[in-house]
Design a protein around this motif. Structure first.
Motif, PDB file in Angstrom:
ATOM      1  N   LYS A 224      41.152  24.168  33.988  1.00  0.00           N
ATOM      2  CA  LYS A 224      42.934  24.706  34.312  1.00  0.00           C
ATOM      3  C   LYS A 224      43.636  26.132  33.983  1.00  0.00           C
ATOM      4  O   LYS A 224      44.035  26.870  34.740  1.00  0.00           O
ATOM      5  N   ARG A 225      42.128  26.809  33.624  1.00  0.00           N
ATOM      6  CA  ARG A 225      42.766  27.924  33.029  1.00  0.00           C
ATOM      7  C   ARG A 225      42.118  29.077  34.232  1.00  0.00           C
ATOM      8  O   ARG A 225      42.526  30.372  34.384  1.00  0.00           O
ATOM      9  N   SER A 226      41.177  28.638  34.834  1.00  0.00           N
ATOM     10  CA  SER A 226      40.876  28.969  36.579  1.00  0.00           C
ATOM     11  C   SER A 226      41.579  29.100  37.227  1.00  0.00           C
ATOM     12  O   SER A 226      41.711  29.735  37.739  1.00  0.00           O
ATOM     13  N   ARG A 227      41.272  27.586  36.912  1.00  0.00           N
ATOM     14  CA  ARG A 227      42.928  27.308  38.622  1.00  0.00           C
ATOM     15  C   ARG A 227      44.097  28.465  38.195  1.00  0.00           C
ATOM     16  O   ARG A 227      44.642  29.268  39.257  1.00  0.00           O
ATOM     17  N   TYR A 228      45.011  28.716  36.930  1.00  0.00           N
ATOM     18  CA  TYR A 228      45.717  29.435  36.473  1.00  0.00           C
ATOM     19  C   TYR A 228      46.249  30.871  37.201  1.00  0.00           C
ATOM     20  O   TYR A 228      46.607  31.703  37.497  1.00  0.00           O
ATOM     21  N   ASN A 229      44.257  31.261  36.836  1.00  0.00           N
ATOM     22  CA  ASN A 229      44.264  32.536  37.088  1.00  0.00           C
ATOM     23  C   ASN A 229      43.768  32.559  39.103  1.00  0.00           C
ATOM     24  O   ASN A 229      43.983  33.320  39.268  1.00  0.00           O
ATOM     25  N   MET A 230      43.275  31.674  38.932  1.00  0.00           N
ATOM     26  CA  MET A 230      42.858  31.726  41.354  1.00  0.00           C
ATOM     27  C   MET A 230      44.464  31.834  41.786  1.00  0.00           C
ATOM     28  O   MET A 230      44.455  33.296  42.725  1.00  0.00           O
ATOM     29  N   GLU A 231      44.867  30.938  40.731  1.00  0.00           N
ATOM     30  CA  GLU A 231      46.310  31.159  41.761  1.00  0.00           C
ATOM     31  C   GLU A 231      47.446  32.193  41.598  1.00  0.00           C
ATOM     32  O   GLU A 231      48.161  32.868  42.825  1.00  0.00           O
ATOM     33  N   LEU A 232      47.059  32.851  40.908  1.00  0.00           N
ATOM     34  CA  LEU A 232      47.649  34.113  40.637  1.00  0.00           C
ATOM     35  C   LEU A 232      47.487  35.331  41.937  1.00  0.00           C
ATOM     36  O   LEU A 232      48.209  35.585  42.508  1.00  0.00           O
ATOM     37  N   PHE A 233      45.942  34.851  42.737  1.00  0.00           N
ATOM     38  CA  PHE A 233      45.998  36.126  43.827  1.00  0.00           C
ATOM     39  C   PHE A 233      45.486  35.304  45.227  1.00  0.00           C
ATOM     40  O   PHE A 233      44.824  35.938  45.490  1.00  0.00           O
ATOM     41  N   THR A 234      45.988  34.344  45.142  1.00  0.00           N
ATOM     42  CA  THR A 234      45.741  32.633  46.831  1.00  0.00           C
ATOM     43  C   THR A 234      45.928  34.431  47.674  1.00  0.00           C
ATOM     44  O   THR A 234      45.018  34.375  48.501  1.00  0.00           O
ATOM     45  N   GLN A 235      46.972  35.222  47.561  1.00  0.00           N
ATOM     46  CA  GLN A 235      47.172  36.106  48.287  1.00  0.00           C
ATOM     47  C   GLN A 235      45.962  37.280  49.204  1.00  0.00           C
ATOM     48  O   GLN A 235      46.293  38.077  50.207  1.00  0.00           O
ATOM     49  N   PHE A 236      45.413  37.535  48.486  1.00  0.00           N
ATOM     50  CA  PHE A 236      43.918  38.473  48.921  1.00  0.00           C
ATOM     51  C   PHE A 236      43.083  38.062  49.310  1.00  0.00           C
ATOM     52  O   PHE A 236      41.998  38.572  49.539  1.00  0.00           O
ATOM     53  N   TYR A 237      42.514  36.260  49.404  1.00  0.00           N
ATOM     54  CA  TYR A 237      41.981  35.707  49.973  1.00  0.00           C
ATOM     55  C   TYR A 237      42.444  34.854  50.934  1.00  0.00           C
ATOM     56  O   TYR A 237      43.391  34.442  51.000  1.00  0.00           O
TER      57      TYR A 237
END
Length: 344
Positions: A224-237
């Protein structure tokens, strides 16, 4: 009042502000409805906002200079109390809508008793939540974030371009996820090679879950913690990043269903004085069947995330964010990334 950055985010600090503003706005948006207590979804959304705000504070901490009252610890305390009420809502929903209609008449009556007990518990916990949201500590927490969002201050590293620090932001948390011992539940090693179990019986799966279920629950929280962090930057990938993010979300869902099942059994054991199999045998069997099905879904994810090529692919993807300016601007304008960051 709705807080916004006011310009195109480019730096580490800009994105830190955007994340905190987004999640704080979400909390404020649902707060009044939570106090009115007419729709459980409002509580769920406010709790999500709290959890994501806490994650953002942790993830962006090298760039931030927040007031003392606006720490992730203080946010975590509020999220925990909201979570107590949300957990009851989840149990009520599972019992009433997922299982009760499928059971024999006598077992449905027994579940009515359980639901009545839950309703009493909920009244007590809701009073606790309502009191919390009117206490000076919570008001001070909001005021501190309000002050910072109106007059943000940062550490010096906040001035660096976001693309230059993205891997450093994401990889530590992703590495914690990938190294979590929960991935190894049920497997063995032969000369360093992983041996996955095939064709486990229902009884064997139940034994594994009873012995190591807490480790899987902890893996879920790391996911869950990883998902929250990754979702912040979806536009960069690109697509590969989004596929892994989808898998992590699925991991969270599958392991969450398994955990909810055990929490439900523990609650019913307390209601029926450890006679759950006698009084609701069909229901008990359905819980076991559900866990067995979810175990098979878990095995697919387990095999993928323990595959050496998959692990390398995820790390290499994070190391290579998209840095084309026009592409970032387009993605920001349609707010794709932040919309995904506040989605369920």
């Amino acid at each position: 009042m709705k807080y916004s950055l006011g310009h195109e985010p480019k730096t580490f600090g800009d994105w830190a502000y955007l994340a905190i503003a987004t999640h704080f706005n979400k909390i404020l948006h649902h707060e009044t409805e939570v106090i009115q207590d007419k729709d459980p979804e409002e509580l769920h959304q406010m709790r999500v906002g709290m959890r994501r705000l806490r994650s953002a504070i942790l993830g962006f901490s090298p760039a931030l200079n927040l007031p003392q009252a606006a720490t992730e610890k203080q946010v975590g305390k509020v999220a925990k109390i909201l979570g107590q009420l949300r957990d009851i809502d989840v149990l009520q929903d599972i019992l009433k809508n997922q299982y009760q209609p499928t059971l024999p008449h006598q077992e449905q009556k027994y579940l009515d008793l359980a639901l009545t007990t839950l309703a009493k518990q909920r009244k007590k916990v809701f009073k606790k939540v309502k009191k919390l949201l009117n206490e000076a500590t919570y008001i001070q927490l909001k005021q501190s974030f309000d002050h910072w969002l109106n007059n943000p201050t940062y550490q010096d590293i906040a001035k660096i371009a976001i693309a230059d620090v993205l891997p450093d932001l994401l990889l530590p948390q992703v590495s914690r996820l990938m190294l979590h011992p929960g991935w190894l539940v049920g497997i063995s090693f032969t000369e360093g090679d992983i041996e996955f179990p095939d064709g486990l019986s229902t009884k064997e799966v139940e034994t594994l879950l009873n012995n190591q279920g807490l480790m899987l629950h902890d893996l879920r929280k790391e996911g869950k913690r990883s998902r929250y962090n990754m979702e912040l930057f979806t536009q960069f990938y690109g697509d590969v990043y989004h596929h892994y993010l989808k898998d992590i979300k699925q991991l969270q869902s599958v392991l969450g269903d398994i955990q909810d099942s055990f929490v439900l059994m523990e609650f019913l054991d307390s209601v029926f004085e450890d006679k759950i199999e006698q009084k609701v045998s069909v229901f008990s069997s359905k819980l076991v069947e559900n866990r067995y099905q979810k175990w098979h879904e878990w095995e697919i994810l387990q095999r993928k995330f323990l595959n050496s090529q998959s692990r390398k692919e995820l790390h290499l993807t994070i190391l290579n964010p998209i840095v084309v300016e026009s592409e970032l601007e387009t993605n920001h304008n349609d707010k794709k990334g932040m919309n995904e960051a506040v989605a369920l």
